[in-house]
Design a protein around this motif. Structure first.
Motif, short mmCIF file in Angstrom:
data_model
loop_
_atom_site.label_atom_id
_atom_site.label_comp_id
_atom_site.label_asym_id
_atom_site.label_seq_id
_atom_site.Cartn_x
_atom_site.Cartn_y
_atom_site.Cartn_z
N VAL A 147 8.70 5.73 2.30
CA VAL A 147 8.97 4.78 1.20
C VAL A 147 7.74 4.57 0.33
CG1 VAL A 147 9.57 2.36 0.76
CG2 VAL A 147 10.76 3.63 2.54
N GLU A 148 6.57 4.62 0.97
CA GLU A 148 5.35 4.26 0.24
C GLU A 148 4.96 5.23 -0.87
OE1 GLU A 148 5.42 4.03 3.74
OE2 GLU A 148 5.11 6.16 4.01
N ILE A 149 5.59 6.43 -0.88
CA ILE A 149 5.24 7.34 -2.00
C ILE A 149 6.13 7.09 -3.23
CG2 ILE A 149 4.28 9.20 -0.55
CD1 ILE A 149 6.90 10.77 -1.25
N CYS B 248 9.45 -2.10 -0.36
CA CYS B 248 9.59 -3.12 0.68
C CYS B 248 9.62 -2.34 1.98
CB CYS B 248 10.90 -3.87 0.46
SG CYS B 248 11.36 -4.89 1.86
N ASP B 249 8.54 -2.44 2.77
CA ASP B 249 8.43 -1.60 3.97
C ASP B 249 7.61 -2.32 5.04
OD1 ASP B 249 8.89 0.64 5.49
OD2 ASP B 249 7.31 1.85 4.58
N LEU B 250 7.59 -1.69 6.22
CA LEU B 250 6.82 -2.26 7.31
C LEU B 250 5.33 -2.06 7.08
CD1 LEU B 250 8.77 -1.14 10.51
CD2 LEU B 250 8.94 -3.29 9.23
N VAL B 251 4.56 -3.09 7.42
CA VAL B 251 3.11 -3.01 7.34
C VAL B 251 2.56 -3.46 8.69
CG1 VAL B 251 1.03 -3.79 6.13
CG2 VAL B 251 3.19 -3.66 4.89
N SER B 252 1.66 -2.64 9.21
CA SER B 252 1.03 -3.05 10.47
C SER B 252 -0.47 -3.18 10.22
CB SER B 252 1.35 -2.02 11.56
OG SER B 252 0.71 -2.35 12.74
N SER B 253 -1.19 -2.06 10.23
CA SER B 253 -2.63 -2.14 9.93
C SER B 253 -2.87 -2.25 8.43
CB SER B 253 -3.32 -0.88 10.45
OG SER B 253 -2.83 0.25 9.74
N GLY B 254 -1.93 -1.80 7.64
CA GLY B 254 -2.09 -1.82 6.18
C GLY B 254 -2.67 -0.51 5.66
N SER B 255 -2.97 0.44 6.56
CA SER B 255 -3.64 1.66 6.09
C SER B 255 -2.70 2.55 5.27
CB SER B 255 -4.28 2.43 7.25
OG SER B 255 -3.29 2.98 8.06
N THR B 256 -1.42 2.56 5.58
CA THR B 256 -0.47 3.38 4.79
C THR B 256 -0.43 2.87 3.35
OG1 THR B 256 0.83 3.76 6.77
CG2 THR B 256 1.88 4.29 4.69
N LEU B 257 -0.38 1.55 3.19
CA LEU B 257 -0.39 0.98 1.83
C LEU B 257 -1.67 1.38 1.10
CD1 LEU B 257 0.93 -2.70 2.20
CD2 LEU B 257 2.19 -0.65 1.56
N GLY C 261 7.90 7.08 18.30
CA GLY C 261 7.59 6.03 17.32
C GLY C 261 6.80 4.91 17.95
N ARG C 262 6.64 3.84 17.20
CA ARG C 262 5.68 2.81 17.58
C ARG C 262 6.08 1.98 18.81
NH1 ARG C 262 3.92 -0.43 13.22
NH2 ARG C 262 4.53 1.11 11.68
N LEU C 263 7.36 2.00 19.18
CA LEU C 263 7.76 1.18 20.32
C LEU C 263 7.81 1.95 21.64
CD1 LEU C 263 9.63 -0.15 17.77
CD2 LEU C 263 10.03 -1.73 19.61
#
Ligand code: PRP
Length: 286
Positions: A144-146, A157-166, A13-15
């Motif tokens: 969650v995004e689907i 309500c979810d994590l956003v980093s670059s915003g590309s998933t949204l 994962g990301r960490l």
């Protein structure tokens, strides 16, 4: 064992990478543990436990791991009783509420009566309560995004980093609930031996973190501008000023925050600075 420090790190994962990079930058070599559960350092009394991200806070609370690297978002969600000892400056993201791009939304009140899908029910519930909002929370553990696309919820309500998933899922970020980054946490009841080891690791991490956000700056200036230019440079102690072979000129060396540099560059030039060089720094020991 009391003479080695157990560090819990996300197994994937990301960490994952950022955590190991930070240890490595501090001179702590870990055998690559991608498929291992545990790896030992051969040059520092430290073992890394590769764990599921969501389990790390509890492992640290229970003392299975002495310290751990987790996202602040997870720590808040789990309400884990641990000490946060350092913000690590990587894996920055935010926990946000997003809605389908075609949904009408003007302010928080528009969340009333909505179904919100999330893996962060505790944090979301607190946010809704604080803002006196009445929305339905649907807990799902992943993707969650689907949820809005399959009719499971009106918002997420979810994590956003670059915003590309949204973006890929036709969602638009409307409210930021919290900002997060990787943090180092520790168990609250450690032995003196473990605390001493943590201090040593922390010292190494801090020298790296300080260096990452700083740059070494060198510039040439007329002698009569040294004072004015020095005022513009936040320095560790005072800038180094060396004479140049050209009469009436000198070279000024200092350390500057990378962000700050962009703020003062025009002022430095206006004050007469020339030949400005910005150089990365490997470590800073203050
Ligand atoms: C998070 C989150 C999104 C994605 C957002 O998942 O759930 O899916 O990152 O990142 P972006 O804004 O850069 O597209 P993560 O990869 O952390 O894994 P998770 O599903 O286990 O939370």
């Amino acid at each position: 064992m009391d003479d080695r420090l157990n560090v819990a790190v996300q197994s994937k994962g990301r960490l994952f990478e950022g955590s190991l990079e930070l240890l490595k930058a501090g001179g702590i070599s870990i055998n690559n543990g991608k498929d291992q559960l545990k790896a030992s350092s051969h040059n520092f009394p430290l073992d890394v436990l590769y764990l599921r991200n969501s389990d790390i806070p509890q492992y640290v609370v229970d003392g299975v791991a002495d310290v751990g690297v987790v996202g602040e978002n997870l720590l808040i969600e789990k309400q884990a009783n641990v000490d946060v000892i350092e913000k690590l400056g990587f894996s920055k993201c935010r926990l946000s509420i997003a809605l389908p791009k075609e949904a009408s939304y003007s302010n928080l009140k528009d969340l009333n009566g909505k179904r919100i899908a999330t893996s962060y029910p505790v944090t979301l519930k607190e946010f809704l309560l604080k803002n006196n909002l009445d929305a339905e929370i649907h807990v799902i553990s992943g993707s969650v995004e689907i949820a809005p696309n399959i009719g499971l919820s009106d918002a997420i309500c979810d994590l956003v980093s670059s915003g590309s998933t949204l973006f890929k899922n036709g969602l638009v970020e409307k409210e930021v609930i919290l900002k997060s980054q990787a943090v180092l946490i520790k168990n609250k009841n450690l032995s003196t031996t473990k605390e001493t080891l943590i201090d040593k690791v922390l010292f190494r991490i801090r020298t790296t973190l300080q260096a990452r956000k700083s740059k070494y700056i060198l510039l040439n200036a007329p002698n009569d501008k040294v004072e004015e230019i020095s005022q513009l440079l936040p320095v560790l102690k005072s800038p180094t000023v060396l004479p140049l072979a050209t009469e009436g000129w000198c070279s000024i060396h200092s350390v500057i925050d990378e962000d700050r540099f962009w703020e003062v560059i025009d002022q430095l030039k206006a004050a007469g600075a020339e030949g400005i060089l910005i150089v990365p720094i490997e470590k800073i020991v203050i």
